[in-house]
Write a protein that holds these residues in place. Structure first.
Motif, short mmCIF file in Angstrom:
data_model
loop_
_atom_site.label_atom_id
_atom_site.label_comp_id
_atom_site.label_asym_id
_atom_site.label_seq_id
_atom_site.Cartn_x
_atom_site.Cartn_y
_atom_site.Cartn_z
N GLN A 1 41.79 45.29 66.96
CA GLN A 1 40.90 44.77 65.93
C GLN A 1 39.78 45.79 65.75
OE1 GLN A 1 41.23 42.00 64.03
NE2 GLN A 1 43.19 41.53 65.04
N SER B 1 36.50 47.37 63.91
CA SER B 1 35.38 46.94 63.08
C SER B 1 35.31 47.78 61.82
CB SER B 1 34.07 47.08 63.87
OG SER B 1 33.77 48.45 64.10
N GLN B 2 34.63 47.25 60.82
CA GLN B 2 34.46 47.97 59.56
C GLN B 2 33.66 49.25 59.79
OE1 GLN B 2 35.99 47.32 56.68
NE2 GLN B 2 35.13 49.26 55.99
N GLU B 3 32.72 49.20 60.71
CA GLU B 3 31.90 50.38 61.01
C GLU B 3 32.75 51.52 61.56
OE1 GLU B 3 28.01 51.71 63.71
OE2 GLU B 3 28.91 49.72 63.95
N LYS C 1 36.02 51.92 61.17
CA LYS C 1 36.95 52.38 60.13
C LYS C 1 36.24 53.25 59.09
CE LYS C 1 38.68 48.24 59.20
NZ LYS C 1 39.57 47.21 58.60
N SER C 2 35.07 52.82 58.65
CA SER C 2 34.35 53.60 57.64
C SER C 2 33.87 54.93 58.20
CB SER C 2 33.18 52.79 57.08
OG SER C 2 32.25 52.47 58.11
#
Length: 337
Positions: A204, A206-208, A210-211
């Motif tokens: 899983q 996090s968006q952080e 991935k970005s």
């Protein structure tokens, strides 16, 4: 520390690096690149400089310096701060046009590194410069050239293949069971990913995370490796596809062990002996500044450290060549003197 003890330490580091890469493929890479990377660049660059760059004519270092500055410029102008006082066309020139020639720079420095290993005079140095320039221009537009020199040379070839090369050289000179086992592990553990089911790790991200990974263009390596392995017909990257996860585990493992391997062999090659009190203070100060930059904004930290990163890659070329040659000729590698 004796060679056997260093080999035992590396046995543990290999296993730990691979285990963490399996559980935290993206976080581990991002952390290692920001935390361990800059300290590795600084300490190795200092060691190579003290060894006179492993070339006969060390005026070559000025070519490296110039190439590293040009290589870093597109990264610098990618920072948003420049958009407030520079035109869009100017920024695009640095970030889109100039960046095309970074592949050329790496190959050019590699060729000059091969040539300056053997020539003493400035006349020969100038001739080698011209030869390197012509060879670089001749191969510049090749797709294979762009893939190997532009992407793989400063990444996987540097952190994985060259690390194995140094390990093989070390075992050839001082054979230990752990040394041989370590080489086998570094090669076989990534291959074992073929049989590992990534669903076991229940990822899983996090968006952080991935970005940060995508915005800093790290995913370009993943996409190119996937295409090279025949996974996709064109450049594609997904966070949760099994093959993409396995590629990322390999990348994280290669980078983290590359850094840890450097710090583990301090007593073997003695790179710490060139660290005076003043040099240590300077290196640690620069390292802390870069760490703070990464903490404030990962992109800023990357831009500040890219010059150090590409400089240490280029400066290591002569050592890579000498080590490769030493594996086939019974000559002592000066790195171990």
């Amino acid at each position: 520390m004796k060679t056997l003890n260093v080999d035992k330490l590396n046995f543990g580091l290999i296993l730990v690096s691979f285990a963490f890469a399996c559980f935290l493929p993206f976080k581990l890479f991002l952390f290692g690149y920001a935390f361990l990377g800059p300290l590795h660049y600084l300490t190795e660059t200092n060691w190579i400089a003290e060894k006179k760059y492993f070339v006969i004519n060390n005026a070559w270092k000025y070519l490296v310096l110039g190439a590293a500055i040009i290589y870093s410029i597109p990264y610098v102008f990618s920072l948003s701060v420049f958009s407030s006082f520079l035109s869009k066309s100017t920024i695009l020139f640095f970030t889109s046009t100039l960046v095309r020639y970074t592949n050329f720079l790496l190959f050019f420095i590699l060729i000059t590194a091969i040539l300056v290993l053997f020539y003493k005079t400035y006349k020969a140095f100038v001739i080698s410069f011209i030869i390197a320039l012509l060879l670089s221009i001749w191969t510049y537009s090749s797709e294979v050239y762009i893939l190997i020199n532009g992407l793989l040379l400063p990444t996987i070839i540097h952190v994985y293949l060259f690390t194995i090369l140094f390990m093989i050289y070390g075992v050839r000179n001082k054979k230990t069971k752990y040394g041989i086992l370590n080489i086998i592990l570094v090669i076989l553990l990534p291959l074992s990913l073929v049989f590992i089911d990534t669903e076991l790790f229940n990822y899983q991200f996090s968006q952080e995370v991935k970005s940060t990974y995508v915005n800093n263009n790290f995913h370009a390596l993943n996409a190119n490796l996937a295409k090279l392995f025949g996974v996709y017909d064109d450049l594609k990257f997904f966070f949760y596809e099994k093959i993409d996860l396995k590629i990322q585990i390999f990348i994280a493992f290669a980078y983290i062990y590359h850094y840890l391997n450097w710090f583990s062999k301090t007593t073997i090659i003695g790179w710490h002996k060139q660290l005076t009190t003043m040099k240590t203070i300077i290196i640690l100060s620069v390292w802390v500044i870069i760490l703070c930059s990464y903490w404030y904004d990962y992109r800023l930290g990357l831009v500040l450290s890219i010059f150090l990163s590409v400089t240490h890659v280029m400066l290591e070329f002569p050592l890579n060549i000498i080590t490769f040659r030493s594996l086939f000729l019974k000559k002592k590698n000066p790195a171990l003197k």
